[in-house]
Design a protein around this motif. Structure first.
Motif, mmCIF file in Angstrom:
data_model
loop_
_atom_site.group_PDB
_atom_site.id
_atom_site.type_symbol
_atom_site.label_atom_id
_atom_site.label_comp_id
_atom_site.label_asym_id
_atom_site.label_seq_id
_atom_site.Cartn_x
_atom_site.Cartn_y
_atom_site.Cartn_z
ATOM 1 N N ASN A 4 0.834 -1.206 0.000
ATOM 2 C CA ASN A 4 0.000 0.000 0.000
ATOM 3 C C ASN A 4 0.863 1.248 0.000
ATOM 4 O OD1 ASN A 4 -2.392 -1.445 0.279
ATOM 5 N ND2 ASN A 4 -2.370 -1.334 2.508
ATOM 6 N N ARG A 5 0.317 2.329 -0.554
ATOM 7 C CA ARG A 5 0.830 3.683 -0.349
ATOM 8 C C ARG A 5 -0.371 4.564 -0.043
ATOM 9 N NH1 ARG A 5 6.342 4.789 -2.228
ATOM 10 N NH2 ARG A 5 5.934 6.995 -1.906
ATOM 11 N N THR A 6 -0.187 5.550 0.826
ATOM 12 C CA THR A 6 -1.284 6.465 1.131
ATOM 13 C C THR A 6 -0.965 7.851 0.590
ATOM 14 O OG1 THR A 6 -0.354 6.935 3.310
ATOM 15 C CG2 THR A 6 -2.043 5.222 3.183
ATOM 16 N N SER A 9 -6.111 10.912 2.408
ATOM 17 C CA SER A 9 -7.057 9.887 2.871
ATOM 18 C C SER A 9 -7.177 8.718 1.898
ATOM 19 C CB SER A 9 -8.443 10.516 3.052
ATOM 20 O OG SER A 9 -8.958 10.924 1.796
ATOM 21 N N THR A 11 -5.935 5.416 -0.021
ATOM 22 C CA THR A 11 -5.022 4.271 0.028
ATOM 23 C C THR A 11 -4.965 3.642 -1.358
ATOM 24 O OG1 THR A 11 -5.550 3.810 2.339
ATOM 25 C CG2 THR A 11 -4.548 2.023 1.085
ATOM 26 N N THR A 13 -3.466 0.382 -3.335
ATOM 27 C CA THR A 13 -2.963 -0.961 -3.085
ATOM 28 C C THR A 13 -2.523 -1.590 -4.392
ATOM 29 O OG1 THR A 13 -4.532 -1.200 -1.249
ATOM 30 C CG2 THR A 13 -3.535 -3.213 -2.091
ATOM 31 N N SER A 203 -3.613 14.917 -3.690
ATOM 32 C CA SER A 203 -4.074 15.188 -2.335
ATOM 33 C C SER A 203 -3.147 16.227 -1.742
ATOM 34 C CB SER A 203 -4.062 13.906 -1.492
ATOM 35 O OG SER A 203 -4.455 14.187 -0.163
#
Length: 266
Positions: A4-6, A9, A11, A13, A203
Motif C-alpha cells: 500500500n501507499r497512502t 485519505s 489508500t 494498493t 491530495s
C-alpha cells in the motif's frame, strides 16, 4: 500481503496478478537502448532482470480507496487460465486472492478503469462462459478512442469484452480528460494504444500517477525517448510519456510492470 501507499485519505494498493519472463529478448523490446541505458536501468530496478539477462516483469492492477468509501480498480490483470493473455503471460493470475488479502470483495468495486485493451490489462474484466463482468457492480471506464480501436487491437475484443460489458449496462465511455472525484482524474496518454489513459491522484501537494503502459520498463525512465516495440504509435507514445513525466513531477509512479510498484519520480 499487497503493498500500500497512502496519499492523504486515499489508500492505493498494488495487486500483483502474476510475474514472469517476457516472451522476447529485452534488446528486441527496446531496440534503441544502449548498454549504458541497460546498466542504469538495472541499477535502479534490479528486480527486472534475471541472472541470464531476461526481462522479468510483474503484472499489476491497483485498487484506490478514499477512507472506507467505494473502491476503484485500475486495470484487470492477466486473468484466469483461459484469458486472452494465456498465449504469452503467466496465467492463471492470482488477482482474486490479492483482492481478498486487501479486504476487497469484487462486489465492493464501483469503478474499473481500463488504461487500455492489451490482453495483460483486461484478463479479469469479463470471465466465464458466457462472459460476465467479474466486478458485478462496477462501471468500466474506457476512452472512446480505445473503444473505436478495439477490433484493430484484437479482433476478439468486441464480442469477448465490449459486448458483455454493454449487455450488463456496465460500460462507460469517456472522452479525454475526466474527473472521477476531486482527487482522481483520468488523463489521455495515447501512443501505446490509440486511447491509452493514465490516472492522476492528487491530495494537497502530493501526487501519484498510475501510468498503465505509458512506460513499461525502468529503461524508459532512464531515457523517456526510448520506444517500446509493442507501442502502436511510438512517436505519440514518446510525446505522451515526456509530457506526463514533466507535467506531473515530482510524483510517485504506480506502474504495472516495474520491479517495485511505487517509484518516486523527480
Amino acid at each position: 500481503m499487497p503493498l500500500n501507499r497512502t496519499l492523504g485519505s486515499i489508500t492505493v494498493t498494488a495487486l500483483t496478478d502474476g510475474e514472469g519472463a517476457f516472451f522476447q529478448p529485452r534488446a528486441e523490446a527496446f531496440p534503441q537502448a544502449t548498454a549504458a541505458h541497460w546498466a542504469e536501468a538495472d541499477r535502479r530496478d534490479p528486480d527486472s532482470v534475471t541472472a541470464d539477462g531476461q526481462w522479468w516483469l510483474p503484472f499489476r492492477s491497483f485498487a484506490i480507496r478514499a477512507g472506507d468509501g467505494p473502491v476503484t480498480v485500475v486495470d484487470a490483470g492477466i486473468g484466469p487460465a483461459d484469458a486472452p493473455a494465456a498465449s504469452w503471460a503467466p496465467v492463471p493470475g492470482r488477482l482474486p486472492a490479492e483482492l481478498a488479502a486487501a479486504g476487497i470483495d469484487p462486489a465492493d468495486v464501483d469503478t474499473v478503469v481500463l488504461t487500455h485493451l492489451h490482453s495483460d490489462h483486461i484478463g479479469w474484466a469479463v470471465t466465464g462462459t458466457p462472459g460476465r463482468p467479474y466486478f458485478p457492480n462496477a462501471s468500466y471506464l474506457l476512452q472512446r478512442a480505445e473503444l473505436d480501436a478495439a477490433e484493430t487491437l484484437n479482433p476478439g475484443l468486441p464480442a469477448g469484452l465490449i459486448a458483455p460489458l454493454r449487455a450488463a449496462g456496465q460500460l462507460r465511455v469517456v472522452d479525454g480528460e475526466t474527473a472521477l472525484t476531486p482527487a482522481v482524474r483520468l488523463l489521455p496518454t495515447p501512443g501505446h494504444t490509440p486511447g491509452h489513459q493514465s490516472v492522476l491522484l492528487t491530495s494537497a501537494d502530493e501526487r501519484m500517477l498510475l501510468t498503465g503502459d505509458l512506460l513499461v520498463h525502468m529503461v524508459q525512465l532512464v531515457d523517456p525517448d526510448l520506444a517500446y516495440a509493442h507501442e502502436e504509435d511510438p512517436e505519440q507514445a514518446r510525446v505522451s510519456r515526456r509530457a506526463a513525466l514533466n507535467t506531473h513531477s515530482p510524483t510517485v509512479l504506480a506502474t504495472p510492470h516495474l520491479g517495485t510498484p511505487f517509484t518516486p519520480h523527480h
